[in-house]
Design a protein around this motif. Sequence first.
Motif, PDB file in Angstrom:
ATOM      1  N   LEU A  18      22.439  13.416  69.370  1.00  7.34           N
ATOM      2  CA  LEU A  18      21.535  12.787  68.408  1.00  7.34           C
ATOM      3  C   LEU A  18      20.814  11.575  68.979  1.00  7.34           C
ATOM      4  O   LEU A  18      19.833  11.113  68.396  1.00  7.34           O
ATOM      5  CB  LEU A  18      22.316  12.338  67.163  1.00  7.34           C
ATOM      6  CG  LEU A  18      23.066  13.415  66.391  1.00  7.34           C
ATOM      7  CD1 LEU A  18      23.852  12.789  65.243  1.00  7.34           C
ATOM      8  CD2 LEU A  18      22.119  14.483  65.877  1.00  7.34           C
ATOM      9  N   ALA A  19      21.295  11.058  70.095  1.00  3.05           N
ATOM     10  CA  ALA A  19      20.775   9.806  70.653  1.00  3.05           C
ATOM     11  C   ALA A  19      19.366   9.983  71.218  1.00  3.05           C
ATOM     12  O   ALA A  19      19.131  10.801  72.099  1.00  3.05           O
ATOM     13  CB  ALA A  19      21.716   9.288  71.733  1.00  3.05           C
ATOM     14  N   LYS A  20      18.435   9.211  70.668  1.00  2.00           N
ATOM     15  CA  LYS A  20      17.046   9.224  71.115  1.00  2.00           C
ATOM     16  C   LYS A  20      16.652   7.808  71.507  1.00  2.00           C
ATOM     17  O   LYS A  20      17.225   6.840  71.026  1.00  2.00           O
ATOM     18  CB  LYS A  20      16.132   9.701  69.984  1.00  2.00           C
ATOM     19  CG  LYS A  20      16.444  11.079  69.468  1.00  2.00           C
ATOM     20  CD  LYS A  20      15.577  11.367  68.253  1.00  2.00           C
ATOM     21  CE  LYS A  20      16.007  12.627  67.552  1.00  2.00           C
ATOM     22  NZ  LYS A  20      15.330  12.802  66.267  1.00  2.00           N
ATOM     23  N   GLY A  21      15.655   7.685  72.346  1.00  2.00           N
ATOM     24  CA  GLY A  21      15.123   6.369  72.682  1.00  2.00           C
ATOM     25  C   GLY A  21      16.182   5.420  73.215  1.00  2.00           C
ATOM     26  O   GLY A  21      16.958   5.751  74.101  1.00  2.00           O
ATOM     27  N   ARG A  22      16.216   4.225  72.628  1.00  2.00           N
ATOM     28  CA  ARG A  22      17.138   3.182  73.077  1.00  2.00           C
ATOM     29  C   ARG A  22      18.598   3.627  72.965  1.00  2.00           C
ATOM     30  O   ARG A  22      19.418   3.301  73.822  1.00  2.00           O
ATOM     31  CB  ARG A  22      16.904   1.907  72.255  1.00  2.00           C
ATOM     32  CG  ARG A  22      17.751   0.748  72.687  1.00  2.00           C
ATOM     33  CD  ARG A  22      17.322   0.221  74.047  1.00  2.00           C
ATOM     34  NE  ARG A  22      18.116  -0.951  74.386  1.00  2.00           N
ATOM     35  CZ  ARG A  22      18.674  -1.150  75.573  1.00  2.00           C
ATOM     36  NH1 ARG A  22      18.494  -0.283  76.550  1.00  2.00           N
ATOM     37  NH2 ARG A  22      19.373  -2.231  75.803  1.00  2.00           N
ATOM     38  N   ALA A  23      18.933   4.389  71.924  1.00  2.00           N
ATOM     39  CA  ALA A  23      20.309   4.878  71.763  1.00  2.00           C
ATOM     40  C   ALA A  23      20.706   5.727  72.966  1.00  2.00           C
ATOM     41  O   ALA A  23      21.799   5.591  73.510  1.00  2.00           O
ATOM     42  CB  ALA A  23      20.456   5.678  70.470  1.00  2.00           C
ATOM     43  N   GLY A  24      19.816   6.592  73.405  1.00  2.00           N
ATOM     44  CA  GLY A  24      20.087   7.433  74.561  1.00  2.00           C
ATOM     45  C   GLY A  24      20.298   6.622  75.825  1.00  2.00           C
ATOM     46  O   GLY A  24      21.166   6.936  76.641  1.00  2.00           O
ATOM     47  N   GLU A  25      19.504   5.570  75.972  1.00  2.00           N
ATOM     48  CA  GLU A  25      19.658   4.696  77.141  1.00  2.00           C
ATOM     49  C   GLU A  25      21.020   4.002  77.128  1.00  2.00           C
ATOM     50  O   GLU A  25      21.675   3.893  78.161  1.00  2.00           O
ATOM     51  CB  GLU A  25      18.553   3.636  77.153  1.00  2.00           C
ATOM     52  CG  GLU A  25      17.165   4.190  77.364  1.00  2.00           C
ATOM     53  CD  GLU A  25      16.088   3.142  77.118  1.00  2.00           C
ATOM     54  OE1 GLU A  25      16.415   1.939  76.961  1.00  2.00           O
ATOM     55  OE2 GLU A  25      14.905   3.527  77.064  1.00  2.00           O
ATOM     56  N   LEU A  26      21.428   3.538  75.968  1.00  2.00           N
ATOM     57  CA  LEU A  26      22.677   2.788  75.865  1.00  2.00           C
ATOM     58  C   LEU A  26      23.913   3.634  76.159  1.00  2.00           C
ATOM     59  O   LEU A  26      24.904   3.126  76.663  1.00  2.00           O
ATOM     60  CB  LEU A  26      22.811   2.165  74.473  1.00  2.00           C
ATOM     61  CG  LEU A  26      21.889   0.988  74.202  1.00  2.00           C
ATOM     62  CD1 LEU A  26      21.881   0.656  72.718  1.00  2.00           C
ATOM     63  CD2 LEU A  26      22.295  -0.225  75.025  1.00  2.00           C
ATOM     64  N   ILE A  27      23.872   4.912  75.840  1.00  2.00           N
ATOM     65  CA  ILE A  27      25.047   5.762  76.061  1.00  2.00           C
ATOM     66  C   ILE A  27      24.960   6.587  77.330  1.00  2.00           C
ATOM     67  O   ILE A  27      25.888   7.318  77.660  1.00  2.00           O
ATOM     68  CB  ILE A  27      25.299   6.691  74.851  1.00  2.00           C
ATOM     69  CG1 ILE A  27      24.167   7.704  74.693  1.00  2.00           C
ATOM     70  CG2 ILE A  27      25.538   5.895  73.590  1.00  2.00           C
ATOM     71  CD1 ILE A  27      24.549   8.899  73.859  1.00  2.00           C
ATOM     72  N   ALA A  28      23.873   6.464  78.073  1.00  2.00           N
ATOM     73  CA  ALA A  28      23.664   7.289  79.275  1.00  2.00           C
ATOM     74  C   ALA A  28      24.831   7.201  80.256  1.00  2.00           C
ATOM     75  O   ALA A  28      25.184   8.198  80.889  1.00  2.00           O
ATOM     76  CB  ALA A  28      22.355   6.907  79.957  1.00  2.00           C
ATOM     77  N   GLY A  29      25.458   6.054  80.388  1.00  2.00           N
ATOM     78  CA  GLY A  29      26.535   5.879  81.359  1.00  2.00           C
ATOM     79  C   GLY A  29      27.926   6.216  80.844  1.00  2.00           C
ATOM     80  O   GLY A  29      28.898   6.102  81.584  1.00  2.00           O
ATOM     81  N   LEU A  30      28.020   6.642  79.590  1.00  2.00           N
ATOM     82  CA  LEU A  30      29.339   6.949  79.032  1.00  2.00           C
ATOM     83  C   LEU A  30      29.848   8.309  79.497  1.00  2.00           C
ATOM     84  O   LEU A  30      29.059   9.203  79.799  1.00  2.00           O
ATOM     85  CB  LEU A  30      29.298   6.936  77.502  1.00  2.00           C
ATOM     86  CG  LEU A  30      29.028   5.597  76.825  1.00  2.00           C
ATOM     87  CD1 LEU A  30      28.992   5.776  75.311  1.00  2.00           C
ATOM     88  CD2 LEU A  30      30.075   4.569  77.221  1.00  2.00           C
ATOM     89  N   ASP A  31      31.163   8.450  79.490  1.00  2.00           N
ATOM     90  CA  ASP A  31      31.777   9.740  79.801  1.00  2.00           C
ATOM     91  C   ASP A  31      31.443  10.740  78.689  1.00  2.00           C
ATOM     92  O   ASP A  31      30.836  10.372  77.679  1.00  2.00           O
ATOM     93  CB  ASP A  31      33.293   9.589  79.979  1.00  2.00           C
ATOM     94  CG  ASP A  31      34.010   9.170  78.704  1.00  2.00           C
ATOM     95  OD1 ASP A  31      33.348   8.683  77.754  1.00  2.00           O
ATOM     96  OD2 ASP A  31      35.231   9.317  78.642  1.00  2.00           O
ATOM     97  N   ALA A  32      31.849  11.993  78.852  1.00  2.00           N
ATOM     98  CA  ALA A  32      31.560  13.025  77.851  1.00  2.00           C
ATOM     99  C   ALA A  32      32.254  12.737  76.523  1.00  2.00           C
ATOM    100  O   ALA A  32      31.792  13.174  75.474  1.00  2.00           O
ATOM    101  CB  ALA A  32      31.978  14.397  78.376  1.00  2.00           C
ATOM    102  N   GLY A  33      33.336  12.012  76.559  1.00  2.00           N
ATOM    103  CA  GLY A  33      34.048  11.666  75.344  1.00  2.00           C
ATOM    104  C   GLY A  33      34.917  12.798  74.829  1.00  2.00           C
ATOM    105  O   GLY A  33      34.890  13.922  75.343  1.00  2.00           O
ATOM    106  N   ARG A  34      35.699  12.470  73.807  1.00  2.00           N
ATOM    107  CA  ARG A  34      36.601  13.453  73.203  1.00  2.00           C
ATOM    108  C   ARG A  34      36.460  13.390  71.686  1.00  2.00           C
ATOM    109  O   ARG A  34      36.327  12.307  71.122  1.00  2.00           O
ATOM    110  CB  ARG A  34      38.045  13.137  73.582  1.00  2.00           C
ATOM    111  CG  ARG A  34      38.287  13.255  75.086  1.00  2.00           C
ATOM    112  CD  ARG A  34      39.714  12.963  75.436  1.00  2.00           C
ATOM    113  NE  ARG A  34      39.967  11.515  75.311  1.00  2.00           N
ATOM    114  CZ  ARG A  34      41.168  10.971  75.321  1.00  2.00           C
ATOM    115  NH1 ARG A  34      42.240  11.710  75.449  1.00  2.00           N
ATOM    116  NH2 ARG A  34      41.323   9.673  75.205  1.00  2.00           N
ATOM    117  N   PRO A  35      36.516  14.553  71.021  1.00  2.00           N
ATOM    118  CA  PRO A  35      36.450  14.551  69.557  1.00  2.00           C
ATOM    119  C   PRO A  35      37.581  13.703  68.980  1.00  2.00           C
ATOM    120  O   PRO A  35      38.710  13.739  69.457  1.00  2.00           O
ATOM    121  CB  PRO A  35      36.631  16.021  69.180  1.00  2.00           C
ATOM    122  CG  PRO A  35      36.222  16.782  70.398  1.00  2.00           C
ATOM    123  CD  PRO A  35      36.619  15.917  71.557  1.00  2.00           C
TER     124      PRO A  35
END
Length: 149
Positions: A18-35
């Motif tokens: 769902l991350a677009k624009g600035r949100a996408g930039e902020l999470i770009a370096g995060l791992d894939a994560g877990r539910p």
Amino acid sequence: MRHPAQRLFVYGVLIRELAKGRAGELIAGLDAGRPASVRGRLYALESAADGGWYPILLPESDGGIVRGILHDARSVDWPAMDDFEDAHDGPDAEYVRREIAVTLADGASATAFVYCYARSIPADAEPIPGGDFAAWLSQTGRVAIGGRE
């Protein structure tokens, strides 16, 4: 001395899909994560700026299940993330970053930083049954906000 959470739980526009624009930039370096999930109430608000929707979380230990993703947060730029979420010390902050209990899909427990709504629930806030913002968007045909600047 207690160490701060090294994890971030996301439940809305910071979810990778769902991350677009600035949100996408902020999470770009995060791992894939877990539910994972937290306990609370989830609502959606419509943005006057672009007509998209974003969620607000009110954590409650006896609340419903709110679904999201748990990430390793050691690479998070917290000042930038707080700015994006309008989480600051002022009285008009929209969110507050809190460390709360998170449950992983396998039942394991952890704590993580979560952006929780800091204001009174607006009259036009729509409850999200089931506590899953992405699923709610899909079911209602609505779209997430385009991104906060």
